[in-house]
Every structure is written in structure tokens, then in C-alpha cells.
Scaffold this motif. Structure first.
Motif, PDB file in Angstrom:
ATOM      1  N   CYS A  96      -5.593  -4.993   5.150  1.00 60.18           N
ATOM      2  CA  CYS A  96      -4.753  -3.546   5.057  1.00 60.18           C
ATOM      3  C   CYS A  96      -5.559  -2.597   4.324  1.00 60.18           C
ATOM      4  O   CYS A  96      -5.041  -1.546   4.921  1.00 60.18           O
ATOM      5  CB  CYS A  96      -3.821  -4.201   3.748  1.00 60.18           C
ATOM      6  SG  CYS A  96      -2.726  -2.910   2.938  1.00 60.18           S
ATOM      7  N   HIS A  97      -6.662  -2.725   3.982  1.00 70.82           N
ATOM      8  CA  HIS A  97      -7.380  -1.668   3.285  1.00 70.82           C
ATOM      9  C   HIS A  97      -7.990  -0.741   4.436  1.00 70.82           C
ATOM     10  O   HIS A  97      -8.063   0.224   4.483  1.00 70.82           O
ATOM     11  CB  HIS A  97      -8.416  -2.011   2.160  1.00 70.82           C
ATOM     12  CG  HIS A  97      -9.396  -0.993   1.890  1.00 70.82           C
ATOM     13  ND1 HIS A  97      -8.866   0.316   1.319  1.00 70.82           N
ATOM     14  CD2 HIS A  97     -10.798  -0.797   1.713  1.00 70.82           C
ATOM     15  CE1 HIS A  97     -10.026   1.191   1.117  1.00 70.82           C
ATOM     16  NE2 HIS A  97     -10.884   0.267   1.122  1.00 70.82           N
ATOM     17  N   LYS A  98      -8.438  -1.773   5.413  1.00 72.51           N
ATOM     18  CA  LYS A  98      -9.195  -1.173   6.488  1.00 72.51           C
ATOM     19  C   LYS A  98      -8.143  -0.457   7.670  1.00 72.51           C
ATOM     20  O   LYS A  98      -8.419   0.516   8.060  1.00 72.51           O
ATOM     21  CB  LYS A  98      -9.747  -2.425   7.516  1.00 72.51           C
ATOM     22  CG  LYS A  98     -10.607  -1.924   8.635  1.00 72.51           C
ATOM     23  CD  LYS A  98     -11.328  -3.023   9.368  1.00 72.51           C
ATOM     24  CE  LYS A  98     -12.061  -2.506  10.452  1.00 72.51           C
ATOM     25  NZ  LYS A  98     -12.793  -3.626  11.086  1.00 72.51           N
ATOM     26  N   GLU A 148      -8.145  -7.077   2.648  1.00 72.07           N
ATOM     27  CA  GLU A 148      -9.388  -6.063   3.392  1.00 72.07           C
ATOM     28  C   GLU A 148      -8.596  -5.636   4.432  1.00 72.07           C
ATOM     29  O   GLU A 148      -9.036  -4.390   4.935  1.00 72.07           O
ATOM     30  CB  GLU A 148     -10.669  -6.973   3.351  1.00 72.07           C
ATOM     31  CG  GLU A 148     -11.329  -7.118   2.096  1.00 72.07           C
ATOM     32  CD  GLU A 148     -12.344  -8.177   2.127  1.00 72.07           C
ATOM     33  OE1 GLU A 148     -12.549  -8.458   3.189  1.00 72.07           O
ATOM     34  OE2 GLU A 148     -12.931  -8.353   1.115  1.00 72.07           O
ATOM     35  N   PHE A 151      -7.687  -1.653  -4.302  1.00 69.82           N
ATOM     36  CA  PHE A 151      -8.272  -0.684  -3.476  1.00 69.82           C
ATOM     37  C   PHE A 151      -7.719   0.642  -3.885  1.00 69.82           C
ATOM     38  O   PHE A 151      -6.534   0.930  -3.660  1.00 69.82           O
ATOM     39  CB  PHE A 151      -8.214  -0.824  -2.180  1.00 69.82           C
ATOM     40  CG  PHE A 151      -9.125  -2.179  -1.548  1.00 69.82           C
ATOM     41  CD1 PHE A 151     -10.496  -2.265  -1.634  1.00 69.82           C
ATOM     42  CD2 PHE A 151      -8.293  -3.344  -1.188  1.00 69.82           C
ATOM     43  CE1 PHE A 151     -11.141  -3.599  -1.433  1.00 69.82           C
ATOM     44  CE2 PHE A 151      -8.998  -4.678  -0.862  1.00 69.82           C
ATOM     45  CZ  PHE A 151     -10.461  -4.402  -0.897  1.00 69.82           C
ATOM     46  N   PRO A 172      -7.128   3.245   5.015  1.00 70.84           N
ATOM     47  CA  PRO A 172      -8.189   3.665   4.161  1.00 70.84           C
ATOM     48  C   PRO A 172      -8.177   4.600   3.046  1.00 70.84           C
ATOM     49  O   PRO A 172      -8.796   4.533   2.038  1.00 70.84           O
ATOM     50  CB  PRO A 172      -9.391   3.932   5.231  1.00 70.84           C
ATOM     51  CG  PRO A 172      -8.585   4.406   6.359  1.00 70.84           C
ATOM     52  CD  PRO A 172      -7.456   3.569   6.464  1.00 70.84           C
ATOM     53  N   HIS A 191      -3.796   3.473  -1.655  1.00 69.55           N
ATOM     54  CA  HIS A 191      -3.883   2.612  -2.744  1.00 69.55           C
ATOM     55  C   HIS A 191      -3.494   1.242  -1.969  1.00 69.55           C
ATOM     56  O   HIS A 191      -2.377   1.176  -1.610  1.00 69.55           O
ATOM     57  CB  HIS A 191      -3.203   3.066  -3.863  1.00 69.55           C
ATOM     58  CG  HIS A 191      -3.525   4.177  -4.506  1.00 69.55           C
ATOM     59  ND1 HIS A 191      -4.694   4.488  -4.930  1.00 69.55           N
ATOM     60  CD2 HIS A 191      -2.757   5.203  -4.794  1.00 69.55           C
ATOM     61  CE1 HIS A 191      -4.993   5.673  -5.637  1.00 69.55           C
ATOM     62  NE2 HIS A 191      -3.945   6.269  -5.444  1.00 69.55           N
ATOM     63  N   VAL A 192      -4.123   0.279  -2.453  1.00 70.69           N
ATOM     64  CA  VAL A 192      -3.845  -1.212  -1.947  1.00 70.69           C
ATOM     65  C   VAL A 192      -3.560  -2.044  -3.301  1.00 70.69           C
ATOM     66  O   VAL A 192      -4.301  -1.932  -4.023  1.00 70.69           O
ATOM     67  CB  VAL A 192      -4.811  -1.834  -1.109  1.00 70.69           C
ATOM     68  CG1 VAL A 192      -4.421  -3.375  -0.638  1.00 70.69           C
ATOM     69  CG2 VAL A 192      -4.879  -0.940   0.066  1.00 70.69           C
ATOM     70  N   GLY A 247      -7.022   4.521  -3.125  1.00 72.78           N
ATOM     71  CA  GLY A 247      -7.112   5.396  -2.046  1.00 72.78           C
ATOM     72  C   GLY A 247      -7.677   6.908  -2.401  1.00 72.78           C
ATOM     73  O   GLY A 247      -8.298   6.968  -3.719  1.00 72.78           O
ATOM     74  N   HIS A 251       0.854  -1.190   0.020  1.00 77.67           N
ATOM     75  CA  HIS A 251      -0.187   0.077   0.005  1.00 77.67           C
ATOM     76  C   HIS A 251       0.763   1.268   0.024  1.00 77.67           C
ATOM     77  O   HIS A 251       2.218   1.149   0.278  1.00 77.67           O
ATOM     78  CB  HIS A 251      -0.877   0.108   1.357  1.00 77.67           C
ATOM     79  CG  HIS A 251      -0.249  -0.115   2.524  1.00 77.67           C
ATOM     80  ND1 HIS A 251      -0.001   1.073   3.209  1.00 77.67           N
ATOM     81  CD2 HIS A 251       0.244  -0.758   3.283  1.00 77.67           C
ATOM     82  CE1 HIS A 251       0.803   0.993   4.249  1.00 77.67           C
ATOM     83  NE2 HIS A 251       1.026  -0.338   4.276  1.00 77.67           N
TER      84      HIS A 251
END
Length: 118
Positions: A85-87, A83, A113, A90, A93-94, A115, A51
């Protein structure tokens, strides 16, 4: 012959920046992300998650989320880590990477995901 569309991606405009092939398409749905993970697993590639902040998108350094998941074949577990990592990040970019052991290279790399852009 049809006209090729010019994507006005500019470094000076963070919202316009394109960073890989899938970024020219609408964001992937959960089902589409799952299919990409299934593809990596089917190819025998080792998944990894990274990320970065949207402002550092053009840099070659992305933060690694934990260690690469060497030998992981459980699609649900890979998705769960992406998910997580994204959480935890937030606004970043993932991206999902599939490392190809045979070629000693990245077999695939895609932002799953996006950003928030300024």
C-alpha cells in the motif's frame, strides 16, 4: 508538577498536524511496526490497511487498501500488504487498524507510514 508541552498542531499548517497518539513520536521503525502487527494478531483482531492524502488527513474518510484481512495471523503477510500500500501510494499516510470482533470496534488504529506534507 512539570509543564505540559503544547504541540502547535494547526489545520492551517499541514506539516504540524497530529492525527493520532503515535504521531507525536518519531516515525516507527520496521521492527516497531512489526511489534504492533504482532500485538494485533496476538489480540485476535482483524487487521486492515487504509491510506489517505496528507491534505485530507482531517477527513473521516480514508481509502481502504483491499479488504480487511479477516482471520489473518501471518505477520509477514500483513506487513507485506502494508508495504505494498505504501509503495503504491508513496505520498499518502498509511494506517494499520485492528478490528475487535468481540466489541465490534477498532481495537487499535495507527499511522505506520507518513505521507509527504506540503
Amino acid at each position: 508538577m512539570s509543564e505540559v508541552m503544547d504541540y502547535k498542531s494547526r489545520v492551517s499548517d499541514p506539516a504540524s498536524r497530529k492525527f493520532e497518539t503515535f504521531s507525536y513520536l518519531p516515525a516507527m521503525t520496521k521492527d516497531q511496526i512489526k511489534k504492533q502487527v504482532e500485538f494485533l494478531v496476538k489480540k485476535g483482531w482483524n487487521p486492515a490497511i487504509e491510506h489517505t492524502e496528507p491534505t485530507h488527513l482531517q477527513d473521516s474518510y480514508w481509502y481502504m487498501w483491499k479488504l480487511p484481512m479477516f482471520g489473518e495471523t501471518d505477520v509477514a503477510r500483513i506487513l507485506s500488504e502494508a508495504e505494498a500500500c505504501h509503495k503504491a501510494n508513496p505520498d499518502n499516510h498509511v494506517r494499520l487498524i485492528g478490528y475487535n470482533n468481540f466489541n465490534q470496534s477498532q481495537g487499535a488504529s495507527m499511522v505506520i507510514f507518513r505521507g509527504k506534507t506540503v
